[in-house]
Write an enzyme that holds these catalytic residues in place. Sequence first.
Site, PDB file in Angstrom:
ATOM      1  N   GLU A 136       4.475 -10.798   0.538  1.00  9.06           N
ATOM      2  CA  GLU A 136       2.697 -10.432   0.333  1.00  9.06           C
ATOM      3  C   GLU A 136       2.401 -10.294  -0.961  1.00  9.06           C
ATOM      4  OE1 GLU A 136       1.448  -8.979   4.221  1.00  9.06           O
ATOM      5  OE2 GLU A 136       2.174  -7.126   3.233  1.00  9.06           O
TER       6      GLU A 136
ATOM      7  N   GLU B  56       0.804  -1.245  -0.093  1.00 10.97           N
ATOM      8  CA  GLU B  56       0.145   0.012   0.176  1.00 10.97           C
ATOM      9  C   GLU B  56       0.993   1.217   0.067  1.00 10.97           C
ATOM     10  OE1 GLU B  56      -2.427  -1.068   3.313  1.00 10.97           O
ATOM     11  OE2 GLU B  56      -3.219  -2.877   2.092  1.00 10.97           O
TER      12      GLU B  56
ATOM     13  N   GLY C  29      -5.843  -8.417   1.544  1.00 12.14           N
ATOM     14  CA  GLY C  29      -7.370  -7.769   1.689  1.00 12.14           C
ATOM     15  C   GLY C  29      -8.437  -8.236   0.489  1.00 12.14           C
TER      16      GLY C  29
HETATM   17  C1  PEP Z   1      -1.301  -6.864   5.044  1.00 13.11           C
HETATM   18  O1  PEP Z   1      -1.921  -5.727   4.679  1.00 13.11           O
HETATM   19  O2  PEP Z   1      -0.091  -7.013   5.079  1.00 13.11           O
HETATM   20  C2  PEP Z   1      -2.244  -7.902   4.958  1.00 13.11           C
HETATM   21  C3  PEP Z   1      -1.632  -9.172   4.574  1.00 13.11           C
HETATM   22  O3  PEP Z   1      -3.517  -7.891   4.986  1.00 13.11           O
HETATM   23  P1  PEP Z   1      -4.757  -8.903   4.818  1.00 13.11           P
HETATM   24  O4  PEP Z   1      -4.360 -10.001   5.978  1.00 13.11           O
HETATM   25  O5  PEP Z   1      -5.904  -8.263   5.169  1.00 13.11           O
HETATM   26  O6  PEP Z   1      -4.673  -9.585   3.305  1.00 13.11           O
END
Ligand code: PEP
Length: 252
Positions: A168, A100, A174
């Site tokens: 990630e 983000e 999300g």
């Molecule tokens: C994050 O923001 O690091 C994340 C993994 O979010 P989520 O678990 O909601 O996918």
Amino acid sequence: MSRKPLIAGNWKMNKNVAEGAALAAEITAADIDYSTRDVLFAPPFTNIYAVSEAVKKNGGKAFVAAQNVYFETSGAFTGEVSCDMIKSAGAEWVILGHSERRSIFGETDEVINKKVKKALSEGLSVILCVGETLWEREAGTEVETVLAQTGKGLEGVADLSKVVIAYEPVWAIGTGKTASPADAEAMHKAIREYIGKIRSKEQAENIRILYGGSMKPENAKELMAQPDVDGGLIGGASLKAADFLKIINFDK
Ligand code: PEP
């Protein structure tokens, strides 16, 4: 060496001071075996102090992180927060390079690298986030993308003992979509091998690599069972004490 799992909650822009302190208090009041796992909360800047105090009241075993920090020491940088400021509020860790931050706030690998170096030089531990977009995965360039982000983020950082990598996949954050345990393992293994090449076998063996992207109580155990998955960076499911506790106690 066996790596100690780290379960980290990224609260993003959620929870005011009272709500954040209450959430941290509720989680740290529960039965957690800190000898076999590390637990970390990353609240918004405004909550770091209150969350740290709540953690201390329950034994001070969980860690507190900021979700970002600036790479300058002090001065005319309106809206920014320094390493010293977050440390003085109780943070010992910082999350850097979250997708983000990259996509919404335009942070480049160069900026992230400056932040990583500054945070480490100030004694903070760092969670460096890397991950490919859906477009990159569909184009088959996911490994290339993630390894480039890893290498650039760690440029000039010789000692990785205070660094954790969080893989990630952007398409899983999300969205409720999770990388399959096999896909997560494949990427974690690729990152570890790459660290072995750019640093040393020993550092590759010791560095913790977290998975992030819709980790929840239902899938945590299977993801954590992968040999190169050393924990989780959890967004949505870290905001509810019961869910986060189930992930912390993934093996119970
Ligand atoms: C994050 O923001 O690091 C994340 C993994 O979010 P989520 O678990 O909601 O996918």
